[in-house]
Design a protein around this motif. Structure first.
Motif, short mmCIF file in Angstrom:
data_model
loop_
_atom_site.label_atom_id
_atom_site.label_comp_id
_atom_site.label_asym_id
_atom_site.label_seq_id
_atom_site.Cartn_x
_atom_site.Cartn_y
_atom_site.Cartn_z
N ASN A 290 0.97 -1.25 -0.18
CA ASN A 290 -0.03 0.07 -0.08
C ASN A 290 0.77 1.25 0.01
N THR A 291 0.85 2.05 1.02
CA THR A 291 1.54 3.17 0.96
C THR A 291 3.14 3.13 1.07
N TRP A 292 3.58 2.11 1.34
CA TRP A 292 5.04 1.78 1.34
C TRP A 292 5.45 1.36 -0.04
N HIS A 293 4.51 0.76 -0.82
CA HIS A 293 5.11 0.41 -2.00
C HIS A 293 5.74 1.63 -2.70
N PRO A 294 6.80 1.27 -3.49
CA PRO A 294 7.81 0.07 -3.76
C PRO A 294 8.93 0.03 -2.87
N VAL A 317 13.67 -1.83 -8.60
CA VAL A 317 13.12 -1.05 -7.92
C VAL A 317 12.59 0.16 -9.08
N GLU A 318 13.27 0.37 -10.30
CA GLU A 318 12.80 1.30 -11.13
C GLU A 318 11.54 0.78 -11.80
N ASP A 319 11.31 -0.53 -11.82
CA ASP A 319 10.11 -1.17 -12.79
C ASP A 319 9.08 -1.62 -11.76
N ARG A 320 9.09 -1.16 -10.32
CA ARG A 320 7.94 -1.90 -9.54
C ARG A 320 6.82 -1.25 -9.64
N CYS A 321 6.57 -0.15 -10.29
CA CYS A 321 5.43 0.82 -10.31
C CYS A 321 5.24 0.98 -12.12
N ARG A 322 5.44 -0.01 -12.50
CA ARG A 322 5.12 -0.35 -14.08
C ARG A 322 4.52 -1.51 -14.36
N PRO A 323 3.74 -1.53 -15.24
CA PRO A 323 3.02 -2.74 -15.62
C PRO A 323 4.06 -3.95 -16.44
N ARG A 324 3.83 -5.16 -16.14
CA ARG A 324 4.89 -5.94 -16.55
C ARG A 324 4.44 -6.28 -18.35
N PRO A 325 5.27 -7.00 -19.04
CA PRO A 325 5.03 -6.95 -20.37
C PRO A 325 3.44 -7.84 -20.66
N ALA A 331 -3.21 -1.99 -10.59
CA ALA A 331 -4.22 -1.40 -9.70
C ALA A 331 -3.72 -1.46 -8.47
N GLU A 332 -4.20 -0.53 -7.36
CA GLU A 332 -3.48 -0.22 -6.10
C GLU A 332 -3.57 -1.65 -5.22
N ARG A 333 -4.78 -2.23 -5.09
CA ARG A 333 -4.90 -3.25 -4.13
C ARG A 333 -5.30 -4.63 -4.64
N SER A 334 -5.23 -4.63 -6.14
CA SER A 334 -5.38 -5.89 -6.63
C SER A 334 -4.49 -7.22 -6.44
N ARG A 335 -5.06 -8.21 -6.15
CA ARG A 335 -4.06 -9.31 -5.87
C ARG A 335 -4.12 -10.18 -7.29
N HIS A 336 -5.15 -9.93 -8.19
CA HIS A 336 -5.26 -10.62 -9.49
C HIS A 336 -3.95 -10.65 -10.42
N PRO A 337 -3.70 -11.64 -11.04
CA PRO A 337 -2.61 -11.56 -12.04
C PRO A 337 -2.70 -10.51 -13.12
N LEU A 338 -3.97 -10.25 -13.68
CA LEU A 338 -4.14 -9.34 -14.48
C LEU A 338 -3.65 -7.78 -14.03
N TYR A 339 -3.74 -7.52 -12.94
CA TYR A 339 -3.66 -6.11 -12.33
C TYR A 339 -2.71 -6.05 -11.13
N CYS A 340 -1.98 -7.02 -10.53
CA CYS A 340 -1.44 -6.90 -9.36
C CYS A 340 0.00 -6.16 -9.61
N LYS A 341 0.30 -5.70 -8.20
CA LYS A 341 1.58 -5.32 -8.53
C LYS A 341 2.74 -6.01 -8.00
N PRO A 342 4.00 -6.04 -8.25
CA PRO A 342 5.02 -6.95 -7.92
C PRO A 342 5.13 -6.81 -6.35
N THR A 343 5.48 -7.96 -5.61
CA THR A 343 5.23 -7.94 -4.23
C THR A 343 6.20 -8.87 -3.63
N MET A 344 6.29 -9.26 -2.36
CA MET A 344 7.14 -10.32 -1.89
C MET A 344 6.85 -11.48 -2.19
N PRO A 345 8.07 -12.49 -2.39
CA PRO A 345 7.56 -13.78 -2.90
C PRO A 345 6.50 -14.63 -1.88
N ALA A 346 5.67 -15.45 -2.72
CA ALA A 346 4.60 -16.20 -2.07
C ALA A 346 4.98 -17.03 -0.84
#
Length: 662
Positions: A290-294, A317-325, A331-346
């Motif tokens: 959330n607020t602390w991303h990325p 770090v330079e790509d953590r706020c950009r869509p992957r190919p 989207a801010e809080r989505s965990r769906h693969p279509l819209y999710c931010k990169p995050t820590m390993p599951a």
């Protein structure tokens, strides 16, 4: 100084500092009355006042900072000239992310008018641009407009803003427009035509939590801008924690709506959370969410923990706020693969347990590019709700320097990835009332409820969430309520018997019951929370929930009448307790009505274990009709075609998107 210290030092019991006038009634006639002075309520009042109407605004606190008014850090889902994201896109990512349980109707209205609302609030004096050029040259800054964006630097439909400046600006606009502000006045009921449940709403009642004076507001239109329900599962008289006890969010809105016959939906939704006393300062720990991303995360030895995208690729770090190919946008809080931010390993917890990363983890702001570090610590954390003093000012006073230091992360101390709790707590009885996307009032395309003359905004709307949504729906509902009020020729009639009954209910706790020990409101809150924990926890069945419902009804009917309020503030807490118990009843009945399990709703039934069966993929509605509970259902897409319905209900509105089409 607390009460005990004051009595010890002075040797005297401190008297209530305000005159108590339980016998005084104030009658107020207006065109529009707004219940709740948060961002949505204030924007609704402004919108109605701009139509030249007489408007009253009630709030149990002081609206300059109440209702999330201490701040926020991002303004989401806002199509604007710098972005190709559409309102339909904004609605779709939430619909997909929450398996359809997102109110596309109000979300679409918010997305259509969010940019217009943002610019209007800027004119009021809020800071929405980097006018002092602090972030000049940053990849998230538009050099022409000086807007700064978050989460997706390419699609630019989510704004970073100086949210601490918003509420004072909005409130001052209310005052300048002549809105009558009744601060420290809590709404207690809706007034209906003929005093009948389910009839047209003709105003509301309230009382002053300092003087105890009673208020009767007669209005052509009424707007529910009260917050969503909280406090049902979690309450402790001692270990209240740092974030679990929000004293003014107590379910007043849904309880008042319920008693009037307003239709609610999704009241069975909740989610697991921590017990009181186990949380850390909001946004005050180094993390990746959330607020602390990325924020870059490192372990105790300085080893970086990688961010991974949905395909498992390491993201610098330079790509953590950009869509992957291939990804449309982030989207801010989505965990769906279509819209999710990169995050820590599951599998972070497992990797920690195997020794790959050494606890504790830290957010390494000092190792990030200057613009990301300053955006997270100075702008985002600095403007989020309740963070300026307890986090920014206090931490820096203690010596923390974001340019030099790392800040400890608490999410993983127990070995669990998120949040900082072990699995027994996650499966335990403590739950949260789905804050954000939770159950609330059903509305139509005018944001009107099933009762004529009554509108809803922000978190008072089914599945409402966020500042942008509150402000924009408030602006919209104020416009619609004003149009309705202007269509009426005269003020409606107030039913005197209904007012007398409500006065008797409100002041009943002020009278001591002879021959009995009175019951403190905290006792009622505690035992009510225990009933919810025991019988409506992580695992449910019909027998348990019926037991819990009976427990709540017994507390409400047999023990609540023995409560006592020694002053108006305690009376406020007693009445809030009654509202929480009312919401508890609604939750139990809604949970009993959904005879299926649902992961997205946090509803797991032993007697109906099938998860999200298709026939139960719908909203469940609940309301009172002639004092009896009636349940029903509503299609998740009850709103119909979004663009078509919006255009039909707003033919003369001219905003950014209308101009863009023209």
């Amino acid at each position: 100084m607390n009460w005990e210290d004051a009595v010890t030092r002075t040797g005297q019991v401190i008297e209530w500092p305000y005159p108590v006038r339980y016998d005084k009634q104030n009658d107020v006639d207006v065109d529009v009355v707004v219940l709740g002075g948060g961002p949505g309520g204030c924007m609704a009042a402004i919108s109605a006042a701009k139509k030249g109407l007489k408007v009253a605004l009630l709030d149990k606190a002081y609206p300059k900072r109440s209702g999330g008014g201490s701040g926020f850090d991002h303004w989401l889902n806002t199509p604007n000239p710098a972005s190709n994201v559409t309102p339909e896109d904004c609605v779709e990512w939430e619909r997909v992310s929450f398996n359809g349980y997102s109110n596309s109707l109000s979300r679409y209205i918010a997305a259509r008018e969010a940019y217009d609302t943002l610019l209007e609030i800027e004119k009021m004096g809020a800071k929405v641009r980097d006018l002092d050029d602090k972030f000049k040259g940053a990849p998230f800054r538009d050099e022409k407009t000086k807007f700064v964006y978050c989460y997706d630097y390419e699609n630019r439909f989510q704004f970073r803003v100086w949210g601490a400046t918003f509420k004072p600006a909005i409130f001052n606009e209310c005052l300048q427009l002549g809105v009558q502000v009744f601060d420290r006045v809590i709404a207690t009921s809706l007034l209906t035509e003929g005093g009948k449940q389910g009839a047209r709403v003709v105003g509301a009642t309230g009382f002053n939590m300092r003087t105890g004076e009673f208020y009767v507001f007669r209005a052509k239109a009424t707007i529910n801008a009260m917050n969503c329900h909280q406090g049902s599962w979690r309450f402790s008289t001692e270990s209240i924690g740092l974030d679990t006890f929000k004293p003014n969010i107590t379910g007043d809105g849904p309880a008042i709506m319920w008693r009037a016959g307003v239709e609610l939906a999704q009241m069975e939704r909740s989610k697991a959370t921590m017990p009181p006393g186990y949380e850390y300062p909001s946004y005050g720990t180094g993390n990746w969410w959330n607020t602390w991303h990325p924020a870059t995360i490192v372990d105790a030895n300085g080893k970086e923990v990688p961010y991974l995208d949905a395909d498992g690729n390491v993201v610098p770090v330079e790509d953590r706020c950009r869509p992957r190919p291939g990804q449309k946008f982030v989207a801010e809080r989505s965990r769906h693969p279509l819209y999710c931010k990169p995050t820590m390993p599951a599998d972070l917890a497992d990797r920690i347990k195997k020794g790959e990363f050494v606890l504790p983890l830290y957010a390494d702001l000092a190792g990030m590019p200057w613009y990301e570090r300053d955006a997270i610590w100075g702008l985002m954390v600095g403007n989020e709700g309740r963070t300026k003093i307890p986090v920014i000012i206090n931490y820096e006073a203690a010596g923390f320097d974001s340019h030099r230091d790392i800040l400890q992360n608490y999410f993983t101390l127990s070995g669990e990835p998120y949040p900082s709790m072990d699995s027994t707590m996650a499966l335990g009885p403590f739950r949260m009332e789905a804050f954000g996307n939770g159950g609330e009032v059903v509305v139509d395309w005018d944001l009107r409820t099933n009762l004529e003359g009554l509108y809803a905004v922000g978190d008072a709307i089914l599945a409402g969430n966020y500042w942008y949504h509150a402000c924009t729906t408030g602006r919209y509902a104020g416009r619609k309520a004003a149009e309705y009020a202007m269509s009426l020729q005269s003020q409606p009639a107030i039913d005197a018997h209904q007012v007398d009954e409500e006065r008797a209910r409100v002041y009943a706790p002020t009278k001591r019951k002879s021959g009995k020990d009175w019951i403190d409101w905290k006792e009622l809150r505690f035992v009510g929370a225990r009933a919810m924990q025991n019988y409506c926890g992580a695992v449910r069945n019909e027998g348990m929930m019926k037991m819990g419902l009976k427990w709540i009804q017994d507390i409400k009917n047999e023990h609540y009448p023995e409560s006592y309020a020694s002053n108006p503030h305690i009376l406020l807490r007693v009445l809030e307790t009654y509202n929480i118990l009312t919401v508890d009843e609604i939750i139990f009945q809604a949970c009993l009505a959904r005879k299926a399990s649902s992961e997205i709703l946090g509803h797991f039934r032993q007697d109906y274990p099938e998860m999200d069966p298709p026939e139960w993929h719908k909203w469940l509605t609940i309301k009172q009709v002639d004092g009896e509970t009636k349940t029903g259902d509503l299609a998740l897409d009850f709103h119909g075609d979004l663009a078509e319905n919006y255009e039909a209900h707003n033919p003369t509105y001219r905003g950014f998107l209308k101009k863009k089409k023209a």
